[in-house]
Design an enzyme around this catalytic site. Structure first.
Site, PDB file in Angstrom:
ATOM      1  N   LYS A 284       0.860  -1.184   0.000  1.00  0.00           N
ATOM      2  CA  LYS A 284       0.000   0.000   0.000  1.00  0.00           C
ATOM      3  C   LYS A 284       0.893   1.229   0.000  1.00  0.00           C
ATOM      4  O   LYS A 284       1.621   1.486   0.969  1.00  0.00           O
ATOM      5  CB  LYS A 284      -0.913  -0.012   1.223  1.00  0.00           C
ATOM      6  CG  LYS A 284      -1.784   1.226   1.322  1.00  0.00           C
ATOM      7  CD  LYS A 284      -2.817   1.101   2.421  1.00  0.00           C
ATOM      8  CE  LYS A 284      -3.605   2.397   2.560  1.00  0.00           C
ATOM      9  NZ  LYS A 284      -4.627   2.292   3.601  1.00  0.00           N
TER      10      LYS A 284
ATOM     11  N   GLU B  58       7.313  -6.649   1.369  1.00  0.00           N
ATOM     12  CA  GLU B  58       6.072  -6.517   2.157  1.00  0.00           C
ATOM     13  C   GLU B  58       5.143  -7.700   1.884  1.00  0.00           C
ATOM     14  O   GLU B  58       4.526  -8.247   2.793  1.00  0.00           O
ATOM     15  CB  GLU B  58       5.345  -5.213   1.803  1.00  0.00           C
ATOM     16  CG  GLU B  58       6.043  -3.949   2.268  1.00  0.00           C
ATOM     17  CD  GLU B  58       5.832  -3.670   3.758  1.00  0.00           C
ATOM     18  OE1 GLU B  58       5.182  -4.477   4.442  1.00  0.00           O
ATOM     19  OE2 GLU B  58       6.341  -2.634   4.223  1.00  0.00           O
TER      20      GLU B  58
ATOM     21  N   LYS C 195      -2.055  -1.560  -3.973  1.00  0.00           N
ATOM     22  CA  LYS C 195      -2.933  -0.386  -3.936  1.00  0.00           C
ATOM     23  C   LYS C 195      -2.090   0.873  -4.003  1.00  0.00           C
ATOM     24  O   LYS C 195      -1.111   0.941  -3.267  1.00  0.00           O
ATOM     25  CB  LYS C 195      -3.717  -0.448  -2.625  1.00  0.00           C
ATOM     26  CG  LYS C 195      -4.571   0.738  -2.346  1.00  0.00           C
ATOM     27  CD  LYS C 195      -5.199   0.587  -0.985  1.00  0.00           C
ATOM     28  CE  LYS C 195      -5.891   1.906  -0.663  1.00  0.00           C
ATOM     29  NZ  LYS C 195      -6.216   2.034   0.710  1.00  0.00           N
TER      30      LYS C 195
HETATM   31  C1  PBG Z   1      -7.782   3.224   5.471  1.00  0.00           C
HETATM   32  C2  PBG Z   1      -7.951   3.165   3.995  1.00  0.00           C
HETATM   33  C3  PBG Z   1      -7.697   4.148   3.023  1.00  0.00           C
HETATM   34  C4  PBG Z   1      -8.144   3.629   1.812  1.00  0.00           C
HETATM   35  C5  PBG Z   1      -8.611   2.351   2.061  1.00  0.00           C
HETATM   36  N1  PBG Z   1      -8.465   2.073   3.414  1.00  0.00           N
HETATM   37  C6  PBG Z   1      -7.176   5.530   3.173  1.00  0.00           C
HETATM   38  C7  PBG Z   1      -5.769   5.787   3.525  1.00  0.00           C
HETATM   39  O1  PBG Z   1      -4.945   4.904   3.693  1.00  0.00           O
HETATM   40  O2  PBG Z   1      -5.493   6.981   3.701  1.00  0.00           O
HETATM   41  C8  PBG Z   1      -8.138   4.354   0.496  1.00  0.00           C
HETATM   42  C9  PBG Z   1      -9.122   3.863  -0.503  1.00  0.00           C
HETATM   43  C10 PBG Z   1      -9.390   4.792  -1.642  1.00  0.00           C
HETATM   44  O3  PBG Z   1      -8.718   5.818  -1.855  1.00  0.00           O
HETATM   45  O4  PBG Z   1     -10.315   4.479  -2.416  1.00  0.00           O
HETATM   46  N2  PBG Z   1      -6.457   3.300   5.915  1.00  0.00           N
END
Ligand code: PBG
Length: 327
Positions: free
Chosen positions: A194, A232, A247
């Site tokens: 992520k 990771e 992601k």
């Molecule tokens: C929670 C989370 C986030 C997203 C999914 N779970 C936000 C972040 O990490 O700031 C983002 C999903 C999206 O942008 O559609 N941590």
């Protein structure tokens, strides 16, 4: 006789193109994000995500109903709690927003597959994904809280939990808590690679989870890095993750391809809020054909090697697949 090689006319007509498709999509591999707001009655459009809604507890089943009608049978839940504090305690409240939403959905639609996002940023008053020590997130004490959140979701009836916090060691902590808490069969989808991305902007506006100070670069990944994503993923796999995730999706297709090639675990990609909002904005300005861009973007993620996709376009994509517009 001289043998002349020449390309066959495999692009000649639709029937042969369909026969030769290398990538095939199915509504089964789409996951739809659902935002539940504890303070809301009814449904309210999300300004930062045109076409998406916040659902109140009384109407969360509408989100499921509409998804099922489009052929989407999997969803991921995000909660907006009424109460926030420094440690995000309403995240593991057995009567918290996500826990109640799971029970409401499962009572009416037991076959709808409910995944829950496990994180603290929507529940903490500072908007970070864990406990703070000074200005920094304190990794290890946060693990225990995330494990409590995941277990409370599973005990409420979630089919799968998806930790998105990016703390080190959280998959192992959650696995242990699920196993000890009578939820040994609940799988974990780990947000493994992520990235610290600007593409989450519209989500944070929608979920009220923007950090009050600083940013998430201390725990999310540096977009400069490729090998780090593989590390990771390997760590999450070793800790017991059942599904890995990359992601965002579109700017990280190289990472999706590489994780798909190096790990044998199923791979999910998350086409995040900024990816969706950009297409919506360009389409609203009359600059692009929304439908075709949506199809082509989703297709590229599967072609890169993803097995499943979380997307705000899940319903429209499922319809496009059913109608044969994409394969
Ligand atoms: C929670 C989370 C986030 C997203 C999914 N779970 C936000 C972040 O990490 O700031 C983002 C999903 C999206 O942008 O559609 N941590």
């Amino acid at each position: 006789m001289e043998l002349k090689q020449r390309p066959r006319r495999l692009r000649a007509n639709e029937a042969v193109r369909r026969l030769c498709r290398e990538t095939r999509l199915s509504p089964d591999s789409l996951i739809y994000p659902i935002f539940v707001d504890e303070t809301l009655q009814g449904i309210r459009p999300i300004e930062s995500l045109p076409g998406q809604n916040h659902y109140g507890m009384d109407s969360v089943c509408r989100a499921v109903e509409e998804s099922l009608a489009a052929g989407v049978t999997h969803g991921i839940l995000f909660g907006l709690p009424a109460h926030k504090d420094a440690c995000g305690s309403s995240a593991w409240d057995p009567d918290g927003v996500v826990q109640r939403a799971i029970r409401a959905i499962k009572a009416r639609y037991p076959d709808f597959y409910v995944i829950t996002d496990v994180c603290l940023c929507e529940y903490t008053d500072h908007g970070h994904c864990g406990l703070l020590r000074g200005q920094e997130v304190d990794n290890d004490p946060t693990l225990e809280l995330l494990a409590k959140v995941a277990l409370s979701h599973a005990q409420a009836g979630a089919d799968m939990v998806a930790p998105s916090d990016m703390m080190d060691g959280r998959v192992a902590a959650i696995r242990a808590a699920l196993d000890c808490g009578g939820c040994a069969n609940t799988p974990i989808m780990a947000y493994s690679a992520k990235y610290a991305s600007a593409f989450y902007g519209p989500f944070r506006a929608a979920a009220g989870s923007a950090p009050a100070f600083g940013d998430r670069r201390g725990y999310q990944m540096d977009p400069h890095n490729r090998r780090e994503a593989l590390r990771e993923c390997a760590l999450d796999a070793a800790e017991g993750a059942d599904i890995l995730m990359v992601k965002p999706a579109l700017s990280y297709l190289d990472i999706i391809r590489e994780v798909a090639d190096t790990s044998s675990l199923p791979l999910c990609a998350y086409s995040v809020s900024g990816e969706y909002a950009m297409i919506k904005a360009a389409a609203a300005a009359g600059l692009v054909d929304e439908h075709r861009i949506m199809c082509e973007s989703a297709l590229s993620v599967f072609r890169a090697g993803a097995d499943m996709l979380i997307t705000y376009y899940a319903r429209e994509l499922a319809r496009a697949i059913a109608e044969g517009e994409i394969g």
